[in-house]
Design a protein around this motif. Structure first.
Motif, short mmCIF file in Angstrom:
data_model
loop_
_atom_site.label_atom_id
_atom_site.label_comp_id
_atom_site.label_asym_id
_atom_site.label_seq_id
_atom_site.Cartn_x
_atom_site.Cartn_y
_atom_site.Cartn_z
N GLU A 1 46.57 -2.06 -34.52
CA GLU A 1 45.31 -2.73 -34.88
C GLU A 1 45.16 -4.11 -34.25
O GLU A 1 44.07 -4.67 -34.23
CB GLU A 1 45.20 -2.86 -36.41
N LEU A 2 46.27 -4.66 -33.71
CA LEU A 2 46.18 -5.98 -33.06
C LEU A 2 45.87 -5.87 -31.57
O LEU A 2 45.70 -6.89 -30.90
CB LEU A 2 47.50 -6.74 -33.25
N GLY A 3 45.82 -4.67 -31.05
CA GLY A 3 45.55 -4.50 -29.62
C GLY A 3 44.13 -4.93 -29.27
O GLY A 3 43.17 -4.60 -29.96
N ALA A 4 44.01 -5.67 -28.19
CA ALA A 4 42.70 -6.12 -27.72
C ALA A 4 42.20 -5.13 -26.67
O ALA A 4 42.62 -5.17 -25.51
CB ALA A 4 42.79 -7.52 -27.13
N THR A 5 41.35 -4.22 -27.09
CA THR A 5 40.85 -3.17 -26.19
C THR A 5 40.24 -3.75 -24.93
O THR A 5 40.23 -3.11 -23.87
CB THR A 5 39.79 -2.31 -26.93
N LEU A 6 39.75 -4.96 -25.03
CA LEU A 6 39.14 -5.64 -23.89
C LEU A 6 40.09 -5.70 -22.70
O LEU A 6 39.67 -5.62 -21.54
CB LEU A 6 38.75 -7.07 -24.30
N MET A 7 41.41 -5.80 -22.96
CA MET A 7 42.39 -5.99 -21.89
C MET A 7 42.60 -4.73 -21.05
O MET A 7 43.09 -4.82 -19.92
CB MET A 7 43.72 -6.46 -22.47
N ILE A 8 42.30 -3.57 -21.59
CA ILE A 8 42.47 -2.36 -20.79
C ILE A 8 41.13 -1.91 -20.20
O ILE A 8 41.04 -0.84 -19.59
CB ILE A 8 43.10 -1.21 -21.61
N MET A 9 40.12 -2.74 -20.35
CA MET A 9 38.83 -2.52 -19.72
C MET A 9 38.76 -3.34 -18.44
O MET A 9 39.62 -4.21 -18.20
CB MET A 9 37.71 -2.89 -20.69
N PRO A 10 37.77 -3.08 -17.57
CA PRO A 10 37.69 -3.82 -16.29
C PRO A 10 37.76 -5.34 -16.44
O PRO A 10 38.43 -6.01 -15.65
CB PRO A 10 36.35 -3.37 -15.72
N VAL A 11 37.09 -5.89 -17.45
CA VAL A 11 37.10 -7.34 -17.62
C VAL A 11 38.52 -7.86 -17.87
O VAL A 11 38.88 -8.95 -17.43
CB VAL A 11 36.14 -7.77 -18.75
N GLY A 12 39.33 -7.06 -18.57
CA GLY A 12 40.72 -7.46 -18.80
C GLY A 12 41.51 -7.52 -17.51
O GLY A 12 42.39 -8.37 -17.35
N GLY A 13 41.19 -6.63 -16.57
CA GLY A 13 41.85 -6.67 -15.27
C GLY A 13 41.53 -7.95 -14.51
O GLY A 13 42.42 -8.59 -13.94
N PHE A 14 40.25 -8.36 -14.53
CA PHE A 14 39.85 -9.60 -13.86
C PHE A 14 40.52 -10.81 -14.50
O PHE A 14 41.00 -11.71 -13.79
CB PHE A 14 38.33 -9.75 -13.89
N LEU A 15 40.56 -10.85 -15.82
CA LEU A 15 41.18 -11.99 -16.51
C LEU A 15 42.68 -12.08 -16.20
O LEU A 15 43.20 -13.16 -15.90
CB LEU A 15 40.97 -11.85 -18.02
N THR A 16 43.36 -10.94 -16.25
CA THR A 16 44.80 -10.92 -15.99
C THR A 16 45.10 -11.31 -14.54
O THR A 16 46.01 -12.10 -14.27
CB THR A 16 45.38 -9.52 -16.27
N LEU A 17 44.33 -10.75 -13.62
CA LEU A 17 44.54 -11.07 -12.21
C LEU A 17 44.32 -12.55 -11.94
O LEU A 17 45.09 -13.19 -11.21
CB LEU A 17 43.61 -10.23 -11.34
N GLY A 18 43.28 -13.12 -12.53
CA GLY A 18 43.01 -14.54 -12.34
C GLY A 18 44.15 -15.41 -12.83
O GLY A 18 44.54 -16.38 -12.17
N CYS A 19 44.73 -15.06 -13.98
CA CYS A 19 45.86 -15.83 -14.52
C CYS A 19 47.09 -15.70 -13.63
O CYS A 19 47.80 -16.68 -13.40
CB CYS A 19 46.18 -15.36 -15.94
N LEU A 20 47.34 -14.50 -13.11
CA LEU A 20 48.50 -14.31 -12.24
C LEU A 20 48.33 -15.05 -10.92
O LEU A 20 49.30 -15.62 -10.39
CB LEU A 20 48.72 -12.81 -11.99
N ILE A 21 47.12 -15.05 -10.38
CA ILE A 21 46.87 -15.79 -9.13
C ILE A 21 47.09 -17.29 -9.36
O ILE A 21 47.71 -17.98 -8.54
CB ILE A 21 45.45 -15.52 -8.62
N ALA A 22 46.61 -17.80 -10.50
CA ALA A 22 46.80 -19.21 -10.82
C ALA A 22 48.29 -19.54 -10.96
O ALA A 22 48.76 -20.58 -10.48
CB ALA A 22 46.06 -19.56 -12.11
N ALA A 23 49.05 -18.64 -11.60
CA ALA A 23 50.49 -18.86 -11.76
C ALA A 23 51.21 -18.85 -10.42
O ALA A 23 52.11 -19.67 -10.17
CB ALA A 23 51.07 -17.78 -12.68
N ALA A 24 50.80 -17.94 -9.53
CA ALA A 24 51.41 -17.88 -8.20
C ALA A 24 51.12 -19.15 -7.40
O ALA A 24 52.00 -19.69 -6.72
CB ALA A 24 50.91 -16.65 -7.45
N GLN A 25 49.89 -19.65 -7.48
CA GLN A 25 49.54 -20.88 -6.77
C GLN A 25 50.33 -22.07 -7.32
O GLN A 25 50.79 -22.93 -6.56
CB GLN A 25 48.03 -21.14 -6.91
N TRP A 26 50.48 -22.13 -8.64
CA TRP A 26 51.25 -23.21 -9.24
C TRP A 26 52.70 -23.17 -8.78
O TRP A 26 53.28 -24.21 -8.43
CB TRP A 26 51.20 -23.09 -10.76
#
Length: 209
Positions: free
Chosen positions: A173-198
């Motif tokens: 019940e705590l799962g955020a369905t948003l994360m397995i939808m396309p928008v979740g992919g964009f959010l995750t990718l953006g965070c990983l790119i920011a981490a790689a740049q840092w």
């Protein structure tokens, strides 16, 4: 051939997903479970190595005017082999990845390495380049899968562990369905790119100091 530099480039400094921003279509589409990420990553790695080796071996015989068409034909041959092997031995993975396996033929990572590296270097160096770039791509996919699956479904290792259901880490019940939808992919990718740049900027700063 600088093995250390090529390895660091593939994993971080020239990571095909997090730095070069290549192959984002499949990256965003299939990274909903660890099974998909590992399967796609290993498939692309195998095709990268084989196509790089073949193109490097034939680079002196391929006319410049038709080199891109020739590269695509070579890549398409290896993609077909991988696609048929997945259908024969891993039908579930083949079904999950769907059209994204055949689309590796026009994946910018594979064609880009053929044009930028394999066509200008020897067979051994080209094989290593394909391996390191493939590992970098696989790592990016796995990171995407772990984050999206954990936050979206509350599990880890979907498709692989615990009979394919994955190990439950968070209550369903705590799962955020948003994360397995396309928008979740964009959010995750953006965070990983920011981490790689840092991380890259930090290493450069430490090197200067």
């Amino acid at each position: 051939m600088n093995v250390k530099k090529m390895t660091l480039d593939g994993l971080l400094y020239q990571n095909p997903v997090l730095v070069q921003m290549l192959g984002l279509c499949s990256t965003l589409a299939i990274t909903t479970s660890l099974f998909n990420g590992i399967g796609m990553g290993l498939s692309v790695t195998a095709i990268l190595i084989c196509s790089n080796v073949m193109i490097s071996a034939l680079r002196k015989f391929i006319p410049s005017s038709i080199r891109i068409a020739s590269y695509i034909v070579i890549i398409a041959g290896f993609v077909t082999v991988v696609d048929l092997l997945l259908q024969a031995f891993l039908p579930t993975l083949s079904e999950n990845l769907g059209v994204f396996i055949p689309l590796i033929v026009v994946n910018c990572i594979v064609l880009g390495r053929a044009e930028a590296f394999a066509s200008k270097h020897g067979v051994l160096a080209s094989a290593l380049d394909g391996l390191t770039q493939g590992i970098g791509y696989t790592i990016a996919l796995v990171l995407m899968c772990v984050v999206r699956e954990l936050l979206g479904s509350g599990t880890f290792g979907g498709g692989i562990l615990n009979g394919g259901e994955g190990i439950r880490i968070l209550p369903e019940e705590l799962g955020a369905t948003l994360m397995i939808m396309p928008v979740g992919g964009f959010l995750t990718l953006g965070c990983l790119i920011a981490a790689a740049q840092w991380l890259m900027n930090r290493r450069k700063k430490e090197a200067r100091e």
